[in-house]
Design an enzyme around this catalytic site. Structure first.
Site, PDB file in Angstrom:
ATOM      1  CG  HIS A 163     -11.157  30.350 -38.921  1.00 40.84           C
ATOM      2  ND1 HIS A 163     -10.634  29.899 -37.728  1.00 40.84           N
ATOM      3  CD2 HIS A 163     -11.211  29.266 -39.753  1.00 40.84           C
ATOM      4  CE1 HIS A 163     -10.371  28.599 -37.822  1.00 40.84           C
ATOM      5  NE2 HIS A 163     -10.720  28.189 -39.034  1.00 40.84           N
ATOM      6  CG  HIS A 207     -15.518  33.125 -33.555  1.00 40.37           C
ATOM      7  ND1 HIS A 207     -14.617  33.489 -32.585  1.00 40.37           N
ATOM      8  CD2 HIS A 207     -14.841  32.330 -34.416  1.00 40.37           C
ATOM      9  CE1 HIS A 207     -13.441  32.934 -32.839  1.00 40.37           C
ATOM     10  NE2 HIS A 207     -13.550  32.215 -33.939  1.00 40.37           N
TER      11      HIS A 207
END
Length: 253
Positions: A163, A207
């Site tokens: 992303h 993340h």
């Protein structure tokens, strides 16, 4: 080439500030949080997730072409160059994930707080991993339903962040291709959007800060090369001074 690399490097440094600050602060993701903050971040992250990421790509490609005013042949070349940069970035991400095999923060939490075997979890097929996340969480009131579903859809490894790579690539392309054409509002929007996407990946437990930092670095290399190839084989990125002033007056930027 040096001028392009300098502009995109400056943009990369700006994108690195947030994850670097989070990393240095020692902040660690924990489940929970204010839904009124997390839900908007979820929708921002969805602008990059499938299938909405395809729509985002189409819209941004069209906007870049309008801003740059390329002729048809050059426009096709530019779209191809941008597409290649995005595809190479995502392919590199997939390969690196398989080599590094770093668990996502939420997976590490499930292993610690719910006694889930992380190594066995990543040994399962994707559908089985999704099912295990569903079974382990059950009706956990601490995790909103939409975040539970998001985790079930993102059960891969963490490092690096696809992303972030997607959003950072577009933001750096904006600096490389649009800044000298005086499209300052567009570049600012892309940079802010990229930073918010990165922040959403941290806050949603997807993340670690180092994942974001590595992704920005990879994006910088790809974008610098793509911008250089665009300028060399499609045409100069900076219009003549008179045309530059006319574009700026017409666009109001």
């Amino acid at each position: 080439m040096f001028d392009i690399a300098r502009r995109t490097a400056f943009g990369a440094v700006l994108l690195l500030l947030m994850p670097a600050a989070v990393w240095l602060s020692g902040w660690l993701w924990t489940p929970g949080g204010n839904p009124s903050i997390l839900l908007p971040l979820y929708w921002v992250t969805e602008t990059v997730s499938q299938p909405w990421g395809i729509l985002t790509t189409v819209i941004l490609c069209g906007w870049f072409l309008w801003c740059l005013r390329f002729r048809l042949k050059a426009a096709i070349g530019l779209v191809l160059m941008i597409s290649v940069a995005l595809l190479v970035g995502q392919s590199a991400k997939t390969y690196i994930k398989g080599e590094v095999r770093e668990p996502r923060p939420y997976v590490a939490w499930l292993g610690t707080d719910h006694q889930m075997n992380v190594e066995e979890f990543y040994g399962l097929k994707r559908k089985a991993r999704s099912q295990q996340v569903r079974d382990v969480l059950g009706d956990n009131a601490q995790i909103p339903h939409w975040l539970n579903k998001s985790w079930q859809n993102d059960t891969g490894y963490a490092f690096p962040s696809g992303h972030t790579m997607f959003a950072a690539t577009w933001a750096l392309l904006g600096i490389g291709l649009l800044w000298r054409r005086k499209h300052y509002k567009t570049v600012t929007f892309l940079m802010v959007w990229a930073v918010v996407v990165m922040g959403s990946r941290l806050m949603l437990g997807m993340h670690w800060p180092r994942d974001l930092m590595a992704s920005v670095g990879i994006s910088w290399i790809l974008v610098t090369l793509a911008c250089w190839l665009t300028e060399r084989y499609i045409g100069p990125l900076t219009p003549p001074p008179a045309e530059n002033q006319e574009i700026a007056q017409r666009d109001g930027e």
